[in-house]
Design a protein around this motif. Sequence first.
Motif, PDB file in Angstrom:
ATOM      1  N   LEU A  57       0.395  -1.823   0.120  1.00 26.62           N
ATOM      2  CA  LEU A  57      -0.148  -0.144  -0.391  1.00 26.62           C
ATOM      3  C   LEU A  57       1.049   1.114  -0.072  1.00 26.62           C
ATOM      4  CD1 LEU A  57      -2.539  -1.220   2.674  1.00 26.62           C
ATOM      5  CD2 LEU A  57      -3.018  -0.821  -0.007  1.00 26.62           C
ATOM      6  N   VAL A  58       1.899   1.297   0.915  1.00 28.27           N
ATOM      7  CA  VAL A  58       2.852   2.230   1.423  1.00 28.27           C
ATOM      8  C   VAL A  58       3.986   2.494   0.113  1.00 28.27           C
ATOM      9  CG1 VAL A  58       4.637   3.471   2.127  1.00 28.27           C
ATOM     10  CG2 VAL A  58       1.715   2.515   3.513  1.00 28.27           C
TER      11      VAL A  58
ATOM     12  N   PRO B 143       0.301   9.301  -9.302  1.00 27.80           N
ATOM     13  CA  PRO B 143      -0.452   9.124  -9.807  1.00 27.80           C
ATOM     14  C   PRO B 143      -0.965   8.189  -7.962  1.00 27.80           C
ATOM     15  CG  PRO B 143       0.362   7.854 -11.032  1.00 27.80           C
ATOM     16  CD  PRO B 143       0.969   8.576 -10.932  1.00 27.80           C
ATOM     17  N   THR B 144      -0.591   9.468  -7.183  1.00 30.24           N
ATOM     18  CA  THR B 144      -0.444   8.650  -5.827  1.00 30.24           C
ATOM     19  C   THR B 144      -0.973   9.348  -4.847  1.00 30.24           C
ATOM     20  OG1 THR B 144       1.855   9.266  -5.864  1.00 30.24           O
ATOM     21  CG2 THR B 144       1.355   7.305  -5.663  1.00 30.24           C
ATOM     22  N   VAL B 145      -1.961   8.905  -3.466  1.00 35.67           N
ATOM     23  CA  VAL B 145      -1.874  10.123  -2.526  1.00 35.67           C
ATOM     24  C   VAL B 145      -0.890  10.001  -1.946  1.00 35.67           C
ATOM     25  CG1 VAL B 145      -3.707  10.186  -0.275  1.00 35.67           C
ATOM     26  CG2 VAL B 145      -4.086   9.232  -2.373  1.00 35.67           C
TER      27      VAL B 145
ATOM     28  N   PHE C 254       1.445   6.661  -0.627  1.00 34.66           N
ATOM     29  CA  PHE C 254       1.297   5.870  -1.355  1.00 34.66           C
ATOM     30  C   PHE C 254       1.346   5.347  -2.404  1.00 34.66           C
ATOM     31  CE2 PHE C 254      -0.870   7.469   2.411  1.00 34.66           C
ATOM     32  CZ  PHE C 254      -1.339   6.498   2.922  1.00 34.66           C
ATOM     33  N   ARG C 255       0.805   3.889  -2.629  1.00 32.64           N
ATOM     34  CA  ARG C 255       1.302   2.985  -4.884  1.00 32.64           C
ATOM     35  C   ARG C 255       0.193   4.188  -5.198  1.00 32.64           C
ATOM     36  NH1 ARG C 255       5.866   0.007  -4.289  1.00 32.64           N
ATOM     37  NH2 ARG C 255       6.053  -0.912  -3.074  1.00 32.64           N
ATOM     38  N   PRO C 256      -0.435   3.575  -5.966  1.00 30.44           N
ATOM     39  CA  PRO C 256      -1.419   4.046  -6.605  1.00 30.44           C
ATOM     40  C   PRO C 256      -2.504   3.427  -6.249  1.00 30.44           C
ATOM     41  CG  PRO C 256       0.246   4.575  -8.704  1.00 30.44           C
ATOM     42  CD  PRO C 256       0.650   3.612  -6.865  1.00 30.44           C
TER      43      PRO C 256
END
Length: 160
Positions: free
Chosen positions: A34-35, A59-61, A95-97
């Motif tokens: 996730l990270v 494209p990540t948070v 975080f990962r996409p």
Amino acid sequence: MRPSTSTRGILDPRAMERAITLERVEPSADLAPLVERYWIVRWSLPPGARHVQEVLPHPTVNLALEEGTARVHGVGTRVFRADLRGEGAVFGVKFRPGGFHPFLGRPVSGITDRVITLDELWGEPGGELYRDVFSRRTTAARVARVEALLRRRRTPPEPA
């Protein structure tokens, strides 16, 4: 997997290296799906000096713990600019996409180009979290504190 040392997305990385330090840390194995990484930016600029850091969006948070607050930055569609002055530090989680969905509990597309405080999202006082994280003496202790929060806030995966 080691955290990336790439400067892709960082506009004018040489100017960045003169103004700030950037440290990247890989997540624990259970959070790695996730990270992508944790990142810590520090700066100490002379009085009156400033540095504007620009970064192209991925494209990540990102979750960013900044002086007095913690904010979730949804996927951006425009260049991100940070106007840095004086001294400061930011602890971030990239975080990962798609990796933020288990923490948000709704479609991540709903926070595109939005910034949400942790208070708003989870009722966590962001200022207290920032102080708690930066009161820890080592990067490893800071990462452990943030990972404890993420583990507590992650929702279980949906059944297949």
